[in-house]
Design a protein around this motif. Structure first.
Motif, PDB file in Angstrom:
ATOM      1  N   SER A  88       0.827  -1.201   0.000  1.00 53.05           N
ATOM      2  CA  SER A  88       0.000   0.000   0.000  1.00 53.05           C
ATOM      3  C   SER A  88       0.867   1.259   0.000  1.00 53.05           C
ATOM      4  O   SER A  88       0.617   2.199  -0.767  1.00 53.05           O
ATOM      5  CB  SER A  88      -0.924  -0.007   1.210  1.00 53.05           C
ATOM      6  OG  SER A  88      -1.696   1.152   1.255  1.00 53.05           O
ATOM      7  N   GLY A 123       1.044   3.619  -3.184  1.00 51.47           N
ATOM      8  CA  GLY A 123       0.470   4.922  -2.855  1.00 51.47           C
ATOM      9  C   GLY A 123       1.427   6.077  -3.095  1.00 51.47           C
ATOM     10  O   GLY A 123       1.005   7.217  -3.282  1.00 51.47           O
ATOM     11  N   GLN A 140      -3.759   6.489  -3.908  1.00 53.02           N
ATOM     12  CA  GLN A 140      -4.316   5.700  -2.815  1.00 53.02           C
ATOM     13  C   GLN A 140      -4.877   4.378  -3.312  1.00 53.02           C
ATOM     14  O   GLN A 140      -5.521   4.323  -4.354  1.00 53.02           O
ATOM     15  CB  GLN A 140      -5.432   6.481  -2.108  1.00 53.02           C
ATOM     16  CG  GLN A 140      -4.931   7.700  -1.378  1.00 53.02           C
ATOM     17  CD  GLN A 140      -3.994   7.338  -0.241  1.00 53.02           C
ATOM     18  OE1 GLN A 140      -4.189   6.358   0.458  1.00 53.02           O
ATOM     19  NE2 GLN A 140      -2.952   8.134  -0.046  1.00 53.02           N
ATOM     20  N   CYS A 141      -4.614   3.333  -2.569  1.00 56.97           N
ATOM     21  CA  CYS A 141      -5.139   2.017  -2.926  1.00 56.97           C
ATOM     22  C   CYS A 141      -5.393   1.221  -1.660  1.00 56.97           C
ATOM     23  O   CYS A 141      -4.787   1.475  -0.626  1.00 56.97           O
ATOM     24  CB  CYS A 141      -4.176   1.275  -3.853  1.00 56.97           C
ATOM     25  SG  CYS A 141      -2.562   0.951  -3.152  1.00 56.97           S
ATOM     26  N   GLU A 142      -6.304   0.294  -1.756  1.00 60.63           N
ATOM     27  CA  GLU A 142      -6.612  -0.624  -0.661  1.00 60.63           C
ATOM     28  C   GLU A 142      -5.953  -1.957  -0.983  1.00 60.63           C
ATOM     29  O   GLU A 142      -6.121  -2.479  -2.093  1.00 60.63           O
ATOM     30  CB  GLU A 142      -8.125  -0.834  -0.538  1.00 60.63           C
ATOM     31  CG  GLU A 142      -8.902   0.404  -0.214  1.00 60.63           C
ATOM     32  CD  GLU A 142      -9.081   0.578   1.279  1.00 60.63           C
ATOM     33  OE1 GLU A 142      -9.059  -0.433   1.998  1.00 60.63           O
ATOM     34  OE2 GLU A 142      -9.243   1.732   1.700  1.00 60.63           O
ATOM     35  N   VAL A 143      -5.213  -2.508  -0.048  1.00 64.71           N
ATOM     36  CA  VAL A 143      -4.563  -3.802  -0.236  1.00 64.71           C
ATOM     37  C   VAL A 143      -5.135  -4.759   0.793  1.00 64.71           C
ATOM     38  O   VAL A 143      -5.108  -4.488   1.990  1.00 64.71           O
ATOM     39  CB  VAL A 143      -3.029  -3.691  -0.075  1.00 64.71           C
ATOM     40  CG1 VAL A 143      -2.387  -5.051  -0.237  1.00 64.71           C
ATOM     41  CG2 VAL A 143      -2.454  -2.702  -1.071  1.00 64.71           C
ATOM     42  N   ILE A 202      -5.166  -5.725  -4.893  1.00 68.04           N
ATOM     43  CA  ILE A 202      -5.003  -4.278  -4.869  1.00 68.04           C
ATOM     44  C   ILE A 202      -6.204  -3.634  -5.531  1.00 68.04           C
ATOM     45  O   ILE A 202      -6.508  -3.881  -6.685  1.00 68.04           O
ATOM     46  CB  ILE A 202      -3.703  -3.841  -5.603  1.00 68.04           C
ATOM     47  CG1 ILE A 202      -2.485  -4.384  -4.863  1.00 68.04           C
ATOM     48  CG2 ILE A 202      -3.606  -2.329  -5.658  1.00 68.04           C
ATOM     49  CD1 ILE A 202      -1.783  -5.446  -5.570  1.00 68.04           C
TER      50      ILE A 202
END
Length: 102
Positions: free
Chosen positions: A69, A73, A80-83, A100
């Motif tokens: 992340s 990021g 921004q990313c969600e892992v 991801i």
């Protein structure tokens, strides 16, 4: 940690979009830990060293998710990313899979 590695080693020239960033930047950054496979939105750590000791509690996969992340990021083309970990190797064959979501 991942953000620092990105800024130190990969923040050069034009930022790469997510699919190329995974294969050309993140994979080499993680290969110090173990063999790594990537596709368009996931990363697989083969024989993940963080899960090798199945008796350890807690398993350290959260570190890897945070590393990924932070690394991605820091890339302006990804942001921004969600892992999230979709498979923990401590429960199966030591291969951990991370998804991801950008």
């Amino acid at each position: 940690v991942g953000a620092g590695i990105y800024q130190r080693d990969y923040d050069l020239g034009s930022p790469l979009k997510i699919s190329k960033a995974l294969s050309r930047e993140l994979r080499p950054a993680l290969k110090e830990f173990c063999k790594v496979e990537t596709d368009e939105q996931s990363v697989v750590l083969m024989n993940c060293p963080f899960c090798a000791d199945k008796s350890s509690d807690p398993v350290c996969c959260e570190f890897v998710a945070g590393y990924i992340s932070g690394f991605l990021g820091s890339n302006p083309a990804v942001g921004q990313c969600e892992v999230s970990e979709t498979n923990c190797g401590s429960e199966t064959n030591n291969d951990c899979t991370f998804f991801i979501d950008v």
